[in-house]
Write an enzyme that holds these catalytic residues in place. Structure first.
Site, mmCIF file in Angstrom:
data_model
loop_
_atom_site.group_PDB
_atom_site.id
_atom_site.type_symbol
_atom_site.label_atom_id
_atom_site.label_comp_id
_atom_site.label_asym_id
_atom_site.label_seq_id
_atom_site.Cartn_x
_atom_site.Cartn_y
_atom_site.Cartn_z
ATOM 1 C CG ASP A 24 13.892 -17.690 -16.631
ATOM 2 O OD1 ASP A 24 13.524 -18.673 -15.958
ATOM 3 O OD2 ASP A 24 14.715 -17.773 -17.562
ATOM 4 C CG HIS A 41 8.847 -22.398 -8.516
ATOM 5 N ND1 HIS A 41 9.262 -21.680 -9.616
ATOM 6 C CD2 HIS A 41 9.160 -23.691 -8.781
ATOM 7 C CE1 HIS A 41 9.814 -22.503 -10.503
ATOM 8 N NE2 HIS A 41 9.764 -23.729 -10.019
ATOM 9 C CG LEU A 135 -2.230 -3.206 -12.702
ATOM 10 C CD1 LEU A 135 -1.339 -2.611 -13.793
ATOM 11 C CD2 LEU A 135 -1.351 -3.629 -11.521
HETATM 12 C C1 IPE Z 1 9.819 -18.999 -19.604
HETATM 13 O O1 IPE Z 1 10.762 -19.461 -18.688
HETATM 14 C C2 IPE Z 1 8.450 -19.249 -19.101
HETATM 15 C C3 IPE Z 1 8.078 -18.617 -17.839
HETATM 16 C C4 IPE Z 1 8.749 -17.748 -17.140
HETATM 17 C C5 IPE Z 1 6.802 -19.012 -17.360
HETATM 18 P P1 IPE Z 1 11.547 -20.834 -18.927
HETATM 19 O O2 IPE Z 1 12.569 -20.908 -17.872
HETATM 20 O O3 IPE Z 1 10.593 -21.960 -19.013
HETATM 21 O O4 IPE Z 1 12.196 -20.577 -20.359
HETATM 22 P P2 IPE Z 1 13.301 -21.380 -21.167
HETATM 23 O O5 IPE Z 1 12.772 -22.751 -21.400
HETATM 24 O O6 IPE Z 1 14.543 -21.390 -20.338
HETATM 25 O O7 IPE Z 1 13.474 -20.613 -22.434
HETATM 26 C C1 IPE Z 2 10.671 -19.222 -13.822
HETATM 27 O O1 IPE Z 2 11.762 -19.714 -13.133
HETATM 28 C C2 IPE Z 2 9.368 -19.815 -13.327
HETATM 29 C C3 IPE Z 2 8.713 -20.701 -14.296
HETATM 30 C C4 IPE Z 2 9.134 -21.008 -15.488
HETATM 31 C C5 IPE Z 2 7.470 -21.262 -13.852
HETATM 32 P P1 IPE Z 2 12.467 -21.065 -13.559
HETATM 33 O O2 IPE Z 2 11.805 -22.186 -12.831
HETATM 34 O O3 IPE Z 2 12.503 -21.209 -15.027
HETATM 35 O O4 IPE Z 2 13.914 -20.841 -12.974
HETATM 36 P P2 IPE Z 2 15.293 -21.253 -13.656
HETATM 37 O O5 IPE Z 2 15.310 -20.649 -15.041
HETATM 38 O O6 IPE Z 2 15.351 -22.732 -13.683
HETATM 39 O O7 IPE Z 2 16.320 -20.653 -12.766
HETATM 40 MG MG MG Z 3 13.872 -20.648 -16.447
#
Ligand code: IPE
Ligand code: IPE
Ligand code: MG
Length: 261
Positions: A24, A41, A135
């Site tokens: 995240d 990303h 792995l």
């Molecule tokens: C959780 O991250 C899902 C992934 C990393 C794929 P999110 O950024 O979507 O989670 P929430 O919605 O903040 O809990």
């Molecule tokens: C995690 O990073 C990647 C996915 C959920 C695909 P985020 O896109 O949720 O990044 P933040 O949480 O907005 O910083």
């Molecule tokens: Mg996120």
């Protein structure tokens, strides 16, 4: 006597056998740099490569990465389609290297929601790397922990029609083989980057007794040194699985080789 809610107690080990990560913070990493979220990303894919290598080098057997949750469809359509394109490119580009490095790739989640080309690519990469054992890298895509439990229940009921009359026969041992990650032990270490302290519908069944580690580090900045910090924290944990510290100590003494031998 019904013993525990977890099926077995894993052997204590200094390197976690199975690490599960919520990657995240990509969006915030980019926003802080006045870049579009997509830049985060893209950087996130580089971090995946680094952590896969670090795990293989350190003898981790299973690495599970949450790439796209069943809730992430709620994001703006542009971001969703970009994430899909990144996934396709990463699979196409990395398959040869994964295979050469002895890495088995698995994808868990409801992939029927993906475009046919992506579904086909997933099946191809899984088939090509199926015999690798150094792995096992699992990508959770369109995955949700509640989806997993429900799909396992449905498949268990189909395979065991007698359960309708004898629901008491439904236990963990019967259900577990139908869970999406039945091929892997339950995670020893869970890591969430990006500062949030929640599970976000990840492996809710499988994380029942996993050690949890949260870090403010955004996923694109998560490197081998950060990973080692998480492992160091893991090594300091006492995994009791319901027992007492004294019991664990007694067990450790009993399993030590006797002096003089
Ligand atoms: C959780 O991250 C899902 C992934 C990393 C794929 P999110 O950024 O979507 O989670 P929430 O919605 O903040 O809990
Ligand atoms: C995690 O990073 C990647 C996915 C959920 C695909 P985020 O896109 O949720 O990044 P933040 O949480 O907005 O910083
Ligand atoms: Mg996120």
């Amino acid at each position: 006597m019904a013993l525990s809610s977890t099926l077995g107690i894993p052997q204590a080990a200094s390197v976690p056998r199975h690490v599960a990560i919520i990657m995240d913070g990509n969006g915030r990493w980019a926003t802080r740099r006045f870049l579009p979220r997509v830049a985060g990303h893209k950087k996130g894919v580089d971090a995946v490569r680094t952590i896969v290598e670090a795990c293989a080098e350190r003898g981790v057997e299973f690495l599970t990465l949450f790439a796209f949750s069943s809730e992430n469809w709620r994001r703006p359509p542009d971001e969703v389609s970009l994430l899909m394109r990144l996934f396709i490119h990463a699979l196409e580009r990395e398959v040869t290297k994964l295979d050469r490095n002895g890495i088995r790739l698995k994808v868990v989640g409801d992939i029927t929601a993906f475009e046919p080309r992506l579904q086909e690519l997933i099946r191809e990469v899984e088939a090509r790397t199926a015999d690798n054992r150094r792995l096992t890298l699992t990508i959770a895509a369109n995955y949700g922990g509640r989806w997993d439990i429900l799909q396992a229940m449905r498949r268990a009921l189909l395979a065991h029609p007698e359960l309708a009359d004898q629901p008491e026969r439904l236990d963990e041992a019967l259900l577990s083989p139908f869970l999406a990650m039945a091929y892997a032990p339950e995670p020893d270490l869970f890591i969430r980057t990006g500062g949030e302290k929640r599970i976000s519908n990840f492996l809710i069944w499988q994380l029942a007794y996993t050690e949890l580690y949260f870090t403010d580090c955004f996923w694109p900045d998560f490197d081998a040194a950060q990973f080692d910090l998480a492992c160091e924290s893991y090594r300091r944990r006492e995994r009791r699985f319901g027992r007492t510290s004294a019991q664990l100590e007694a067990e450790a003494i009993a399993s030590e080789p006797a002096a003089g031998h």
